[in-house]
Design an enzyme around this catalytic site. Sequence first.
Site: not given
Length: 590
Positions: A39, A97
């Site tokens: 993450k 991202e």
Amino acid sequence: MLSLANAFNKNDVEDFIDRVRKFLNIDNKEKIKFVCEPKIDGLSVNLNYKDGILKSASTRGDGKIGENVTKNIQTIVGIPSKLEEKNYPKQIEIRGEIFLNKKDFIQLNEGLNEKNKFSNPRNAAAGSLRQLDSNVTKQRPLKFLAHGIGESTKKYITMSEFYEDLNKWKIPSNNLIKICDSINSMINYFENLKEIRNTIQYDIDGIVYKVDSLKLQRRLGFIGKNPRWAIALKFSAEKAFTTIKKIDFQVGRTGAITPVARLSEVNIGGVVISNATLHNFDEIEKKDIREGDKVEIQRAGDVIPQVLKVVKKEKNRKKITKPPLNCPVCGSKTIKEKDEAVIRCTNTVSCDAQNLGGLIHFVSKKSLNIEGLGEKQINQFYKLGFIKNFEDIFYINRYKNIILDLEGWGELSFQNLIKSIEKSKSIALDKFIFSLGIRYVGETLSNLIAKEFLTIDAFINSSIDKERLFNIDGLGPKVINSIYDYMQNKRNQQIVLNLSKILNIANFKKPKSHKLFSNKNVVFTGTLSILSREEAKYLAVQLGAKISSSVTSKTDYVIVGKNPGSKAKKAKELGISILSEDDWIKKTSS
Ligand SMILES: [Zn+2]
């Protein structure tokens, strides 16, 4: 972008897998595959490709519509403006991202003036992507990794299949991704990553587990904003030692006075920390924390750093910090309400701290999202008397000439501000309710309230009706009293009314309707064998149906599983349509 539910240990992950199995009615014998990936603490973006060409890109900070960053995104290496391989779908939305490597973040900060330095890599990535001048963005070494799929004309079956296509299109995805199908392999993956965390070029704050099958993902759907098919397992918080220089008081927008520890600067995981929250005065007493003490502090992801405990008391200890009797900002009396740990400033009309906090909340990302009008500018305009209440924001043009002469403002930045203020005028009802900053009314409750009233007029006219508020599922008495008190106040009424004229507040959009089940009363009875009860109910709500637990003359459909019992009998007597589980599933998909 999606917000993920958090797990903190193996048990939480096991519970997550159990919930998935139960919802899908899949027993332990059948394996479920999960995509495991790091993450990254960055900025989520959506890339929209049509016929293989990058048409638009937006950030999705608020989970709905984000700002348009198409021009700047094209400067990022790894985001092709054209997909090379020809097998692309007609239209596809790729989520991912944007971030900076740790090394690049340090280098970037070294080259910036003290006042322009970024506090962490995520802010640096966001700030770089939002540059007005795309040449500046181009010089920043931003990176991109794809991790999700949005709307697509190609119906992918699994995430793995999607990742294979990304490879063909030369769109980078994380090379540490692994598919696991057991709790042990999932936890091993986590432990391995924790080991090598420091050697990874970018910051990660945990692991994301996602159900690999997109078909199952669609069935699992969402609880509020959290997908039911994914969870983040976070690394434990990072800790450090430092000294408390001073304990200050901070007054928030609801008047809550929080003690804040001003610290000798300390670096935790690449972020410089100089303040930490002490939560409330009971906590100071309980932990016996005083100015001058050496303390242990902790920082976990986005959360404000907190003081954990005193590790060394100062020799000549200062007196313990007591709650102030008067508001440190406006001098009004403070109170401590029953059953609350918080001390509050009682001046709800003219306390500068509360007014400023309210204004900052009103323009913030999750509220009106006015770009170019942040904490700094609000403070500046408030001091000058240009913006004293919400309405004033929309008349800022009156002060154009004075503002243009202020340091940091020019024709271009002012015009951009006016543009974003204009843009902010179109707002959804739930966001508008949230932006008012009514105590206890956060995003989720704003959504529930909007769902009940549907239009701004109904909200204005009926939110003073306590009975109506009591009928909203999910609102407790504390919240209801807070909304009631807010809307009873004549001044607030005027504010909301004026804003409703200035803004263009869109009616709440009802969930999509289904020709058979929309607005119908549905009762489930007996044991379902294909769907879990939870999934069946979720599906019904998605189609706009209302679920009741008992059969009455108002019931429209009774869906019966095995061994239905008395409800089915009653439905027969009342002549209500009875559907088998099979019938129900067939009809919902038509
Ligand atoms: Zn005050």
